[in-house]
Design an enzyme around this catalytic site. Sequence first.
Site, short mmCIF file in Angstrom:
data_model
loop_
_atom_site.label_atom_id
_atom_site.label_comp_id
_atom_site.label_asym_id
_atom_site.label_seq_id
_atom_site.Cartn_x
_atom_site.Cartn_y
_atom_site.Cartn_z
N HIS A 20 0.85 -1.17 -0.09
CA HIS A 20 -0.07 -0.15 -0.10
C HIS A 20 0.99 1.34 -0.07
O HIS A 20 1.09 2.02 0.89
CB HIS A 20 -0.97 -0.16 1.27
CG HIS A 20 -2.19 0.74 0.91
ND1 HIS A 20 -3.32 0.44 1.22
CD2 HIS A 20 -2.28 2.08 0.56
CE1 HIS A 20 -4.33 1.27 1.05
NE2 HIS A 20 -3.67 2.49 0.74
N TYR A 40 -14.52 5.54 -4.70
CA TYR A 40 -14.93 6.83 -4.04
C TYR A 40 -15.67 7.73 -4.91
O TYR A 40 -16.59 8.18 -4.61
CB TYR A 40 -13.67 7.70 -3.63
CG TYR A 40 -12.84 6.80 -2.39
CD1 TYR A 40 -13.34 6.90 -1.16
CD2 TYR A 40 -11.78 5.96 -2.84
CE1 TYR A 40 -12.46 6.42 -0.16
CE2 TYR A 40 -11.34 5.16 -1.77
CZ TYR A 40 -11.68 5.44 -0.71
OH TYR A 40 -10.91 4.75 0.56
N GLU A 74 -12.31 -0.86 -0.42
CA GLU A 74 -12.38 0.59 -0.01
C GLU A 74 -13.67 1.23 -0.46
O GLU A 74 -13.93 1.20 -1.63
CB GLU A 74 -11.15 1.47 -0.15
CG GLU A 74 -10.08 0.91 0.49
CD GLU A 74 -8.75 1.91 0.18
OE1 GLU A 74 -9.16 3.03 -0.01
OE2 GLU A 74 -7.52 1.30 0.26
C1 FCB Z 1 -7.35 5.71 -1.37
C2 FCB Z 1 -6.33 5.04 -0.60
C3 FCB Z 1 -6.57 4.94 0.66
C4 FCB Z 1 -7.24 6.25 1.39
C5 FCB Z 1 -8.41 6.64 0.63
C6 FCB Z 1 -9.10 7.85 0.97
O1 FCB Z 1 -6.86 5.75 -2.34
O2 FCB Z 1 -6.05 3.70 -0.98
O3 FCB Z 1 -5.07 4.82 1.41
O4 FCB Z 1 -6.28 7.48 1.49
O5 FCB Z 1 -8.15 6.64 -0.72
#
Ligand code: FCB
Length: 485
Positions: free
Chosen positions: A129, A305, A373
């Site tokens: 990461h 996101y 995520e």
């Molecule tokens: C992603 C990342 C994570 C975090 C989120 C908000 O791109 O993988 O580490 O910063 O965004």
Amino acid sequence: MTATDERLAMPRTFPAGFVWGTATAAYQIEGAVSADGRGLSIWDTFCRMPGAVARGESGEFACDHYHRWQEDVDLMKDLGAGAYRFSVAWPRVLPDGRGPVNRRGLDFYRRLVDALREGGIEPYVTLYHWDLPQALEDRGGWRVRDTAERFADYAEVMYDALGESVSNWITLNEPYCSAIVGYGEGRHAPGAREGHGALAAAHHLLLGHGLAVARLREMARPGQQVGVTLNMSPTVPVTSAPRDVQAARRMDLLVNRQFTEPLFGGAYASDMAETFGRITDFSFRRDGDLDIIGTPVDFLGVNYYYRLHVEAAPYEEADPARRSAFDLGVRTVTPQDARTSGLGWVVEPEGLYETLVGLTSRYPDLPPVYITENGYGDDGVLEDGGRIDYLRDHLAATCDAMTAGADVRGYFCWSLMDNFEWARGYSARFGLVHVDYDTQVRTPKASFHWMRDFIADPVVTGPVTTGPVDILVAGTPRGERPAGD
Ligand code: FCB
């Protein structure tokens, strides 16, 4: 109740066995950057560069998770989460990126994994990461092929140490960010603004992934899984004018298809040469690489996101040969009246639906997906209704995508707790748990309580998303294998 209200409020249920978890990353939470023989990472170096990170902050202390991990595992138990996705800091385990193993670094992850398993929490381990050992960056970093080989060796070291207790392995987190944000845009470590170098980095990350998958598979026990995590953003042209549509296609290539095509389509994306031929000769590609990169995986991790709304814009660098890989003649815009997060990110759950359904229709051999995520950033309020709305609506979109045929197996909220948000430093907060960085006191937010109730009874009531899926990732021609490859 009107028909529309009913549609908005329609309850949907997740299947039994669906995995619920939270996610973090080593450099964002661990702190203790020089404890127990840890080596330097490119983020330690980058944070020292003037102007690189807001307010000159760094991950030096972060959430001090290296010492407070037990308390953090207890929080996960309170949440009722059955899984936890975290990353291993490569330089903690191999301070020089290769060579002698630092047992004390490994022991930290052994303790953590044992505590998770005792608490009934399944570990999902990300190997990379973004915190490349600085020693490897000094030898060229991801620009050079050797780093891909070293990554596979590191994967083997980790499997040797944890393979008995860890059944879910993720090779890379968001190679787009490592390669393009790090070596092209320069907003992340190592802070380079290159053309050829950034595209070489993307290629070597994918190659390292493939080599690591093969290595892990040789060692894996039955039932263990290996996957990779990509960040996916459907790209939407702001108008249907050809120049905006072409700009969106370039952005889609840069962010999405550059990675999905070789991983799941068996080919480099068909517009790589047209888009990047002026800045690179692709000499980093070798015969056989595509087959290594395309080594089948057990799952795809999707980080979602937002969608990217884009329009054509002037290139930053007039001379095409000197452009960075990020300089594509594209500008991202926020549509008027858009719903936005506390950080100003566009909130569009339908983009998650489009991603899941779009990938499923584009790649017949797509493996099952975990959302590794998804989350909401703000300034850290405890009554975080905006985060609850965001999570609810994205969970609803996930359910709808599953109804439309996407094979989704789990969802990891970003993030368990507030943490070091890379170039934004500590002011951007994504946690279900608030962290006071002066005292290291953890305080669950309203969203933590909401998520706990939700995990106990995973029925979601939120806006319904349905097709058709109209995104470039689905609408762009599939890649082609280069002649002779
Ligand atoms: C992603 C990342 C994570 C975090 C989120 C908000 O791109 O993988 O580490 O910063 O965004």
